[in-house]
Scaffold this active site. Structure first.
Site, PDB file in Angstrom:
ATOM      1  N   HIS A  93      -0.684  -0.583  -9.753  1.00 18.79           N
ATOM      2  CA  HIS A  93      -1.148  -1.477  -9.337  1.00 18.79           C
ATOM      3  C   HIS A  93      -1.641  -2.915  -9.799  1.00 18.79           C
ATOM      4  O   HIS A  93      -3.006  -3.089  -9.327  1.00 18.79           O
ATOM      5  CB  HIS A  93      -2.629  -0.922  -8.235  1.00 18.79           C
ATOM      6  CG  HIS A  93      -2.824  -1.534  -7.400  1.00 18.79           C
ATOM      7  ND1 HIS A  93      -4.154  -1.254  -6.431  1.00 18.79           N
ATOM      8  CD2 HIS A  93      -2.906  -2.801  -7.037  1.00 18.79           C
ATOM      9  CE1 HIS A  93      -4.163  -2.158  -5.646  1.00 18.79           C
ATOM     10  NE2 HIS A  93      -3.091  -2.985  -5.226  1.00 18.79           N
ATOM     11  N   ARG A  97       1.026  -1.087  -0.178  1.00 18.76           N
ATOM     12  CA  ARG A  97       0.351  -0.094   0.224  1.00 18.76           C
ATOM     13  C   ARG A  97       0.993   1.245  -0.034  1.00 18.76           C
ATOM     14  O   ARG A  97       1.984   1.187   0.389  1.00 18.76           O
ATOM     15  CB  ARG A  97      -1.165  -0.575   1.511  1.00 18.76           C
ATOM     16  CG  ARG A  97      -1.535  -0.695   0.900  1.00 18.76           C
ATOM     17  CD  ARG A  97      -3.240  -0.553  -0.022  1.00 18.76           C
ATOM     18  NE  ARG A  97      -4.125  -1.889   0.100  1.00 18.76           N
ATOM     19  CZ  ARG A  97      -4.711  -2.802  -0.003  1.00 18.76           C
ATOM     20  NH1 ARG A  97      -3.296  -2.833  -1.148  1.00 18.76           N
ATOM     21  NH2 ARG A  97      -5.629  -3.641  -0.400  1.00 18.76           N
ATOM     22  N   GLU A 143      -3.628   6.710  -4.927  1.00 24.14           N
ATOM     23  CA  GLU A 143      -3.224   5.784  -5.473  1.00 24.14           C
ATOM     24  C   GLU A 143      -2.582   5.845  -7.120  1.00 24.14           C
ATOM     25  O   GLU A 143      -2.075   5.564  -7.454  1.00 24.14           O
ATOM     26  CB  GLU A 143      -4.586   4.971  -5.589  1.00 24.14           C
ATOM     27  CG  GLU A 143      -5.248   3.873  -6.432  1.00 24.14           C
ATOM     28  CD  GLU A 143      -3.779   2.407  -6.499  1.00 24.14           C
ATOM     29  OE1 GLU A 143      -4.068   1.513  -6.770  1.00 24.14           O
ATOM     30  OE2 GLU A 143      -3.691   2.560  -4.936  1.00 24.14           O
TER      31      GLU A 143
END
Length: 339
Positions: free
Chosen positions: A297, A250, A278
């Site tokens: 991701h 993360r 993100e």
């Protein structure tokens, strides 16, 4: 089978729009129909305001088979599912939709985190090997030069022979990374405050020592209040010149404000599959720095890897239908130390 003797559990699919189309093959849907009473093509996208068909199915459901985009199972949603006993999550973390109301209700929960860990660990192994060989840098230099070059002279610090790798977090993914690294000629360090006996061939050390000794640091800790910015200014400053930081966990685990000066100067390298936020701002240096590999991701399950998660979830449905315990049950206490 006559309805009166059909003892299969009732099941409802609940996930974000389009997710089921990527997750489930026709074979998966057929198998679900054999294991449970379900319409394998009825998918609940929103359980907070369900339409008539979904509301009726939810009222009868004993199992919810969830995936990404599932509605949080609040007390209000659970009130519409009086027969619900289990949630089978065909993905990793259940923190996005399993609420305190689920544990208070006594729901049994399982997830396919084990299946999702495999591609993340594979991505990490590839990142470690490429980082050690300086593949990103050599490819860029090769494209710039487009001629013969004294690669042996430039590459004296490259290679994977007896390189020191630091793994932060013996999570499910972290443990799998350690397994994949075992056949290689690495010195492997591990930091995890909950581990007292490290795996064979692994040295357990403190976080600061791991960062100081490792030329490649790979982060696999869960996102918890206690792990926020665990890789901060002190840890980054301790990393050797030319070291590589890999993050597939993360973004919040790394203090990016502290990391950026090390990247802009070229002192450190980074392979980042996750960032905080993100999606980096359009003007972030992470987009263009030559010593940063930024991916969107993608380390977790994608494409046909989603079918592995579906396989594991359906195996759990089968176990439930047979009255067996889940193989990968998630308990409320687990979430205090896991993603």
């Amino acid at each position: 089978m006559h309805p009166a003797t059909d003892h299969r559990p009732t099941l409802l699919l609940a996930m974000g729009p389009g997710v089921d189309e990527r997750l489930l093959t026709p074979g998966h849907r057929t198998l679900l129909s054999r294991l449970a009473r379900t319409d394998p093509h009825l998918v609940a996208h929103d359980l907070t305001a369900p339409g008539p068909r979904v509301a009726a199915a939810l009222a009868e459901a004993e199992i919810l088979l969830t995936c990404w985009g599932a509605t949080p199972l609040t007390a209000e949603v659970l009130a519409r599912a009086p027969r619900l006993k289990a949630v089978v999550h065909a993905a990793g973390s259940v923190k996005h939709h399993i609420t305190d109301a689920c544990w208070e209700r006594g729901l049994r929960v399982t997830s396919a985190a084990g299946a999702n860990a495999l591609p993340v660990a594979e991505y990490t192994l590839a990142a470690i090997l490429f980082a050690g060989k300086q593949v990103l840098r050599s490819a860029q230099r090769y494209a710039e030069l487009r001629t013969d070059h004294a690669w042996l002279e430039e590459s004296t610090a490259w290679g994977n022979h007896r390189r020191t790798i630091g793994v932060v977090g013996a999570s499910r993914i972290g443990r799998r990374v350690l397994e994949l690294l075992r056949p290689f000629d690495f010195e492997i360090l591990l930091y995890d405050p909950y581990v007292t006996a490290p795996p064979p061939g692994t040295e357990l050390v403190g976080l600061d020592e791991l960062c100081a000794r490792s030329t490649i640091v790979s982060v696999h800790a869960p996102q918890l209040p206690s792990t926020h910015h665990m890789i901060g200014a002190a840890q980054l400053a301790a990393m050797p010149d030319g070291a590589t930081l890999i993050n597939t966990a993360r973004g919040s685990l790394i203090d990016e404000e502290a990391l950026l000066p090390h990247l802009v100067s070229g002192r450190l390298h980074a392979i980042l599959d996750v960032t905080d936020p993100e999606l980096p701002p359009p003007d972030s240096p992470l987009w263009t720095l030559p010593n940063v590999l930024l991916t969107p991701h993608v380390a977790g399950s994608l494409g046909n890897e989603l079918h592995r998660m579906a396989d594991q979830a359906i195996e759990e449905v089968a176990r439930y239908a047979l009255g067996k315990p889940f193989a990968e049950e998630v308990r409320a206490s687990d979430l205090q130390r896991s993603a």
